[in-house]
Enzyme design. Structure first.
Site, PDB file in Angstrom:
ATOM      1  N   HIS A 185     -39.284  32.783  50.312  1.00 33.51           N
ATOM      2  CA  HIS A 185     -39.484  33.028  48.885  1.00 33.51           C
ATOM      3  C   HIS A 185     -38.404  32.329  48.052  1.00 33.51           C
ATOM      4  CE1 HIS A 185     -38.535  35.635  45.314  1.00 33.51           C
ATOM      5  NE2 HIS A 185     -39.810  35.358  45.075  1.00 33.51           N
ATOM      6  N   GLU A 198     -35.156  39.644  40.303  1.00 34.99           N
ATOM      7  CA  GLU A 198     -36.574  39.833  40.636  1.00 34.99           C
ATOM      8  C   GLU A 198     -36.737  41.027  41.582  1.00 34.99           C
ATOM      9  OE1 GLU A 198     -38.491  36.431  42.388  1.00 34.99           O
ATOM     10  OE2 GLU A 198     -40.428  37.465  42.575  1.00 34.99           O
ATOM     11  N   GLU A 215     -39.289  28.824  47.710  1.00 34.13           N
ATOM     12  CA  GLU A 215     -40.372  28.634  46.730  1.00 34.13           C
ATOM     13  C   GLU A 215     -39.783  28.451  45.318  1.00 34.13           C
ATOM     14  OE1 GLU A 215     -42.565  31.213  43.816  1.00 34.13           O
ATOM     15  OE2 GLU A 215     -42.874  32.156  45.780  1.00 34.13           O
ATOM     16  N   HIS A 216     -38.825  29.296  44.972  1.00 33.67           N
ATOM     17  CA  HIS A 216     -38.189  29.163  43.655  1.00 33.67           C
ATOM     18  C   HIS A 216     -37.539  27.788  43.493  1.00 33.67           C
ATOM     19  CE1 HIS A 216     -37.762  33.321  41.737  1.00 33.67           C
ATOM     20  NE2 HIS A 216     -38.609  33.480  42.734  1.00 33.67           N
TER      21      HIS A 216
END
Lengths: 432, 425
Positions: B57, B137, B60-61
């Site tokens: 993840h 997040e 991905e950012h």
């Protein structure tokens, strides 16, 4: 997911750009509607709206409209609730009636081979809901449970609190779902009466797209919407006066605080509507391009998401924004938002920013044409806000003609960091 | 939730592969001059090493941070300028990036997407700043939400050995420790053409797609040979109730999560279980809803569903919102006893036929628009299904008999691999 809030901005009244669309305006006895024939897929999509919404709920009976729209498909003169649900399944019918602050909105879809069944069901739900006591009790319990769930959701909670404080005495401060107390004041008779008043053809707007002939859609619209009352109704909307400024903290034990902010805005019919939208796009709008996004997330990592968007109703408008951040960085982030606000107000935007914003608004409009649902909805909205039949061809020009000096002047007048109001829910750490 | 099947009727779906192993699917649809493009990588948090949760993840950012040729946020800026929209998501089995944009910019977007597969220029500063964003997040999505914290605990018990037991976003203490070198090596090892499936849906034709995609992607070489191996979970030998009490919770919620066979085991059986679940627990027309919400008025909501699109095991999820306070164990007994009765007495051919009809209608609705079809193909292919599996979906649906649905539901009733969760004040 990178930015969840992007979805939100699409749900709002955001029309993007203007490529022409071929629609016909069809008339029935009581109403008229806009229609795009599209037989590329065997679906019919219909979108309608009725001006009014939860802002019109009587004092002490907040939640009336929401309760009504939530109970209408629980039973009609011809079908019980479970018959309705089975009928929907068998015929590929989708129906959703929702309550917003300024309107009731409906979305209806049916597979084209089942068109008669589809409109029969729509007719039943819109014109002959029963509001049986046991159904009402059930729906009330569901709303009460959802109210309780809302209270433990930080983001919903802060939005609700913001709503109460920001709109104060304006009827927009009425919460869409009401409260347990106000919901319990509502009787079956209230619902019957409210239904009759709300489903009225004076403030009705309809858009349709899909696989059906003009003749057949006219017949079906007449059958369903021709039964609406034609009495004059006039929902009342007041301008947002004396919006609060500054900040307010509501203490809550959480690892992160949720901040919702507001600022005065413009109505949809204001001549500066598009200038205002473009300016907001630059400061806090969609995508990963806004100044708030770059300064606060990309450069400093203070938040996961930060945004602002203008909400423009027929009678008035405002800007709303939000973010969540750790308690220790709440005031730093609030100050950075204020800073960006005063920066844009003092120095305006650049030519490059303006050109890019215009290009965005022009290029993104065609996305509305990719499904029958989105086309129907667009047709509905253009009528609701009275944007005119030539809207589709005019829009690009209106945006294209906006000049940098003009917009910067508008920004100077309309964006003011002193007019920002921040509602903070959490345990923010004091500055310094 | 499930697949679509009417593809052949409303859209032409074609597939080709490049010599470096990348697969490409083209779904032609010329209703509007718009393209929805998705690149699906067939890995997600499942390939992370133990101790490095959150890495997929995180990566991905960072995929939005620019390359030598297109530095900083050039890509996102370009998308915005043409009025496009974009986003990305990471799951257990896959990581996907998508853009919706005016079709005249097809060539440029393909070039940009190809460029970032291997050429990101990451800095340590990028990594450190983005780490803060990701921690925010995690706070926003998980730590501020008791219900998500409960889900996290339930999964960690249900999958004691498989990576599905770790949160996609990562455990907080492990996110904090992730560093530049972890990122670099993850990027190099996994972002490879052999791991990618590109799905292009909308106003494009196969010939042009082939030409442009080949030009930009076929020169990219695979540099690693790492292979992913599924780990298996043991059967759970004890019943586990997870209780999450939190002062902000005002409404009790009961949940139950099962491991179940995925479509990879058998598509037909998966569909049978899906249909059975829909009849018993799907939405407000389900038999459970009718019994507990309409008739007995014990719950304000109750429902459940099967999700079988996964590389490892799939799952079944149930939830109930009680009107009054009821012990979680009692809720479980109420629901399970009722399911047994319903499976025995109420599963009928008529109900099955209604559900099949709905299934077909839903598949038509899914073709209205351009993003949904690419999501469906991308997800199915990355978890290991083949294009022909999707094309034959209807046939499998037709072949599902009432007996098979009953068989799958009885199997489900006997399934002991579950965790029960309860959210309370």
């Amino acid at each position: 997911m990178k930015v969840s809030i992007y979805i939100l901005s699409i749900l709002l009244l955001l029309f993007q750009e203007t490529k022409s669309i071929d629609f016909s305006e069809l008339k029935t006895k009581n109403t008229s509607f806009w229609f795009v024939k599209d037989n590329s897929i065997p679906i019919i999509s219909l979108s309608f709206s009725l001006r009014g919404g939860s802002s019109q709920d009587p004092d002490g009976k907040e939640g009336l409209t929401y309760l009504m729209t939530s109970t209408m498909d629980e039973g009609t003169s011809k079908f019980s609730g479970s018959q309705l649900r089975k009928f929907k399944k068998l015929n590929g019918i989708k129906l959703n009636i929702s309550t917003q602050k300024n309107k009731i909105e409906g979305s209806f879809q049916v597979i084209s081979s089942q068109v008669d069944q589809g409109f029969e069901l729509l007719d039943q739900v819109l014109n002959f809901p029963k509001f049986d006591k046991s159904d009402l009790e059930k729906v009330l319990k569901q709303i009460e449970a959802s109210l309780k769930i809302d209270q433990s959701d930080l983001s919903t909670l802060s939005n609700d609190k913001f709503n109460d404080i920001f709109f104060k005495k304006n009827n927009f401060s009425k919460r869409i779902k009401g409260t347990k107390k106000t919901l319990n004041n509502i009787t079956k008779d209230d619902l019957i009466k409210h239904h009759k008043n709300s489903f009225n053809s004076k403030e009705l707007y309809i858009g349709v797209s899909g696989d059906i002939s003009e003749q057949s859609i006219k017949k079906n619209i007449e059958k369903v919407f021709g039964k609406f009352s034609i009495e004059n109704v006039s929902p009342s909307f007041e301008k947002f006066a004396d919006l609060p400024k500054g900040q307010k903290v509501i203490q809550l034990e959480t690892p992160q605080s949720s901040v919702v902010f507001g600022h005065p805005g413009l109505s949809r019919s204001d001549k500066d509507y598009f200038s205002f939208r473009l300016a907001n796009y630059i400061i806090g709008g969609g995508g990963f391009q806004s100044r708030l996004y770059k300064e606060i997330r990309e450069k400093r990592g203070l938040v996961y998401s930060i945004y602002s968007y203008p909400i423009s109703y027929k009678h008035d408008g405002f800007i709303m924004g939000g973010f969540q951040t750790r308690n220790k960085s709440v005031f730093e982030t609030v100050n950075r938002v204020k800073e960006e606000w005063s920066k844009i107000s003092k120095r305006g935007i650049t030519k490059k920013e303006l050109d890019e914003a215009k290009a965005y608004y022009k290029g993104s409009f065609t996305r509305n044409f990719t499904s029958t649902v989105s086309i129907a909805k667009l047709l509905n909205i253009v009528q609701f806000y009275d944007l005119g039949k030539n809207y589709f061809s005019e829009r690009d020009k209106i945006i294209g003609n906006l000049k940098l000096d003009y917009i910067n002047n508008m920004i100077k007048n309309k964006f003011n960091s002193d007019n920002l109001f921040f509602l903070i829910v959490g345990s923010p750490e004091k500055q310094r | 939730m499930l697949l679509l099947s009417s593809s052949g009727v409303f859209a032409k779906v074609k597939q080709f592969s490049l010599s470096n192993g990348m697969k490409v699917v083209v779904i032609e649809n010329d209703r509007a001059p718009v393209i929805a493009q998705m690149i699906w990588y067939n890995f997600g948090s499942n390939v992370e090493q133990k101790g490095k949760s959150g890495l997929a993840h995180f990566m991905e950012h960072l995929m939005f941070k620019g390359t030598k040729k297109h530095p900083d946020n050039y890509y996102s800026n370009f998308i915005s300028k043409i009025g496009g929209s974009e986003n990305a998501f990471t799951s257990y089995d896959y990581t996907a990036y998508y853009q919706i944009y005016p079709s005249e910019h097809f060539e440029k977007i393909i070039e940009l997407e190809a460029d970032r597969m291997k050429n990101l220029t990451l800095t340590k500063k990028n990594v450190e700043i983005e780490k803060n964003v990701i921690l925010e997040e995690r706070f926003q999505r998980i730590e501020s939400d008791p219900s998500s914290l409960l889900d996290e605990s339930m999964r960690s018990i249900l999958y004691p050995n498989h990576p599905y037991g770790r949160p996609i976003i990562g455990w907080k203490h492990e996110i904090v420790e992730l560093n530049y070198d972890d990122i670099k090596s993850f990027y190099k090892t996994h972002y490879e053409p052999r791991n990618a499936i590109l799905v292009i849906s909308g106003n494009v034709n196969l010939k042009k797609a082939k030409e442009i995609v080949k030009k930009n992607f076929s020169k990219i070489k695979n540099v690693s040979t790492s292979e992913f191996k599924e780990t298996l979970d043991p059967d759970l030998n004890s019943q586990v109730f997870v209780e999450k009490k939190h002062p902000t919770v005002k409404q009790d919620i009961w949940k139950k999560l099962y491991r179940a066979d995925s479509y990879n085991k058998s598509i037909k059986r998966g569909i049978a279980l899906d249909l059975g679940m829909k009849i018993i627990a799907g939405g407000t027309s389900s038999l459970l809803y009718d019994e507990f919400v309409n008739r007995k008025k014990i719950f304000s909501m109750v429902g459940g569903f099967y999700q079988g699109l996964s590389r490892g095991e799939g799952y079944v999820y149930f939830y109930a919102i009680p009107n009054e306070k009821i012990e979680p164990k009692k809720i479980d007994n109420l629901i399970m006893d009722q399911i047994k009765i319903l499976v025995k007495n109420e599963l009928s051919s008529e109900r099955l036929e209604t559900e099949k009809k709905k299934y077909l209608y839903d598949s038509i609705y899914r073709m209205d628009g351009i993003l949904k079809p690419s999501e469906i193909y991308g997800e199915a292919l990355t978890v290991g299904l083949k294009l022909s599996d999707i094309e034959n979906w209807n046939k499998n649906l037709d072949d599902v008999t009432l007996e098979l649905v009953k068989e799958e539901m009885f199997k489900f009733i006997e399934n002991k691999n579950y965790v029960i969760g309860s959210l309370q004040n």
